[in-house]
Scaffold this active site. Sequence first.
Site, short mmCIF file in Angstrom:
data_model
loop_
_atom_site.label_atom_id
_atom_site.label_comp_id
_atom_site.label_asym_id
_atom_site.label_seq_id
_atom_site.Cartn_x
_atom_site.Cartn_y
_atom_site.Cartn_z
N ARG A 215 0.77 -1.28 0.00
CA ARG A 215 -0.06 -0.03 0.02
C ARG A 215 0.72 1.03 -0.07
O ARG A 215 1.73 1.29 0.77
CB ARG A 215 -1.02 -0.01 1.20
N GLU B 37 0.17 4.18 0.69
CA GLU B 37 -0.47 5.26 1.42
C GLU B 37 0.66 6.20 2.29
O GLU B 37 1.46 5.34 3.15
CB GLU B 37 -1.65 4.79 2.33
N ARG C 291 -1.06 1.91 12.79
CA ARG C 291 -1.79 0.66 12.44
C ARG C 291 -1.53 0.64 10.66
O ARG C 291 -2.03 -0.19 10.18
CB ARG C 291 -3.11 0.56 12.58
N HIS C 292 -0.70 1.37 10.17
CA HIS C 292 -0.56 1.31 8.77
C HIS C 292 0.88 1.07 8.32
O HIS C 292 1.76 1.67 9.14
CB HIS C 292 -0.72 2.53 7.82
N GLU D 45 -10.65 -1.99 12.25
CA GLU D 45 -10.80 -3.10 11.05
C GLU D 45 -9.77 -3.92 10.82
O GLU D 45 -8.62 -3.58 10.72
CB GLU D 45 -11.24 -2.11 9.93
N SER E 8 -12.07 -6.52 5.14
CA SER E 8 -13.03 -5.90 4.49
C SER E 8 -13.41 -6.68 3.43
O SER E 8 -12.37 -7.22 2.81
CB SER E 8 -12.23 -4.46 3.97
N ARG F 158 -2.04 -6.95 11.78
CA ARG F 158 -2.88 -6.30 12.53
C ARG F 158 -3.64 -7.12 13.56
O ARG F 158 -3.92 -6.71 14.70
CB ARG F 158 -4.11 -5.56 11.73
#
Lengths: 535, 297
Positions: A307, A309, A315-316, A458, A461, A509
């Site tokens: 990812r 991001e 948490r990333h 979360e 998903s 996670r």
Amino acid sequence: MKFRSFKLQNLLIATEEQQAQSKKALKKQQKEAEKAARKAEKQAMAASEQQGADEDDFAKERYGVSAMVQSQQKLDRVLVRVQDLSPEKADQLIWLRARIHTSRAKGKQCFLVLRQQQFNVQALVAVGDRASKQMVKFAANITKESIVDVEAVVRKVEQKIESCSQQDVELHIERIFVISQAEARLPLQLEDAVRPDGEGEEEGRATVNQDTRLDNRVIDLRTTTSQAIFRLQSGVCQLFRDTLTKKGFVEIQTPKIISAASEGGANVFTVSYFKTSAYLAQSPQLYKQMCICADFDKVFCVGPVFRAEDSNTHRHLTEFVGLDIEMTFNYHYHEVIESITDTMVQIFKGLRDNFQTEIQTVSKQFPSEPFKFLEPTLRLEYTEGVAMLREAGVEMGDEDDLSTPNEKLLGRLVKEKYDTDFYVLDKYPLAVRPFYTMPDPNNPKYSNSYDMFMRGEEILSGAQRVHDPELLTQRAVHHQIDLEKIKSYIDSFRFGAPPHGGGGIGLERVCMLYLGLHNVRQTSMFPRDPKRLTP
Amino acid sequence: MPMYQQGDSRSSEHALQNGEVDPAVSALEARQDEILRKLYELKAAVEGLAKTVTTPDADLDVTVSSSFSSQSSRSIMLEGSTDLDTLLGEDLGALRDIVINANPARPPLTLLVLHSLLSQRYRVLSTVHVHSSVSSVPPQLQSCLGPRHPDSYARHLFQLGFTLIWKDVPKLEMKFSVHNMCPIEGEASVARFLFKLLAPYPSDPAAATLVDSWVDTAFFQLAEGSSKERAAVLRALNSALGRSPWLSGPEFSLADVACYCCVLQSCAASSAPANVQRWMKSCENLGHFSSTKQLLQ
């Protein structure tokens, strides 16, 4: 003094080379060389002193630095594991290999704590008919974290040794050999690294911050806490595989270098690929679905997910391990939810029943409530979640996505009412989900999609996917996705595609939230985030 | 259709009260229509059932409908849904879920009977969970709320949620609205709460107190008392049941549910006097007590 002349020669060569260099550098080099020479002299002195002393050392065959293990010989020696040292082994003479965790010399005695992974035991070298003064001195001078081979007698102790994992016995060392010597200065102390937050401050002791830990990950991973975390993580993977295999799933491997991003190109890494460019997969989504269209029915894969991001949160990560599931169902996508939640419950149960030691070890440093769950898993609908939030005074629209604080608040509300740390939120608004999500047949504003939460965060998903090429095209257009780029994806549904659904879980996670830790980097062995690419 | 008109006027009133033009009004109306439709179906089902049942079960229906005797039967069903609004607070557009934490060592028989009664009156979504604090629960406890409703995949179609969680709790507890209510402890208290969703307590204070005192007697003296106390209660039950068909008079009430379950649980059923035996038979004829007997086997 062969050694010394070699040094001098070195110095000479160096001086010749440096004639062109500046005077300053030359001076510095000279100083260093002098220093090295002095050090060598000192060492030689110490060695000769030792030799002098050795003459009356009756135990000199019983200790020392072993030659480097180059597989010269194959000894028939059984090395006992530290965790197996129990009162049943009392009065036996055993060999074991361990690290020097701490050492403390006191006159004619030297206490060592020998560590092997998350287990440790107290050992003692005392002057007597087995050990000489020199041997005790040698043992006391072995640097921390060195690896040693030890022959010792197991003895029961009268008082429990509280500081060790093996509390009922100690070792009386008869021989000790250094197999691998550690450098004297460690970048961080292991005791500091396992100290619970806050405790160090009270006693004025040091704690190690996260960056220092991660910079010296190899040493940090030796702590009991890290050992437990990653053993548990391995357990999660194993339970995941075992459970799904039992359910008739097939493990697949998918490529990570892909030609098109699945959800637009916003958060994917671009890599150069010969004369063109490619992307790093942000999920094995497309490949899982193609396997479904290729009649694999139930598939899962465990592999890296990327990812791009630029978010620096607790948490990333930019690369993590994804546990992905995709399966066909007969009539209702709840069959998929039930299958996934059951898998999760099996994992939680497996951890609860088989990894209690690890859980306890981690909670010593990072205390948290035990993980609670219901069987079968609680399923709430999105509108119910929104209603619970509204009742708690949160203002939000029916079709708004859940913000992270709201997610956490909802988690707390659910915990309060149902006392579970794991639940499913079903029927998300269609607008906040990706284009391949199947719309709800009863209300086009909602979709057949779901998130799963652990401790209010979360972890999964998922959704029923659109398996009809016409509707898929329509949804892609609605999301303004270039149809050319996803042509092969849409085409795979043209020749008969069964209804299917699935989801993806982040391994790090799951471990973080199961153990109640606060940073995903703690459960990633070599974390990757926007600011960290090493080690 | 009159039903629709009524629905419309109510929802617009609601919007006016709030003093805002709610864009969700139409959605609300649609939902209300849906609820009304379901209610209509339910009503038909209940009417069908009422015809087949000839036992004192009809008494219950009479007690419920007697308070609304001035209105037509259609609006009785409507009142049923507003009933939940007045009883349980404003409808937030989501399932009203009653959560009960019970210890599998002491299954709450009264609540299972009340669950059966509630399911007859409302569309109840019943689910049974096992909490991670207990390792294993016998299969009959896991299926004690009956088979899964065929519509259980759509939670919004239900009026009431009944979520039973087998959990390691020292005392049975109920959680409903975590914001306005503290958890309710004790089977008797929860039973009173659930019964009020079915039928109002007798308006006569003396009769209401009588029901309450029977419930207390059941839980304190029958369920937890010594054999002497139990025998005394059985005698008292016998004389009360000699005077009227049910414990609190002509109508079936919570007193009957509580006492029946506690007599059954304390294994005093076989040695019970004649009136008690007869009364237990009539309870069983209502059909809501079958699950309790299965659990005790």
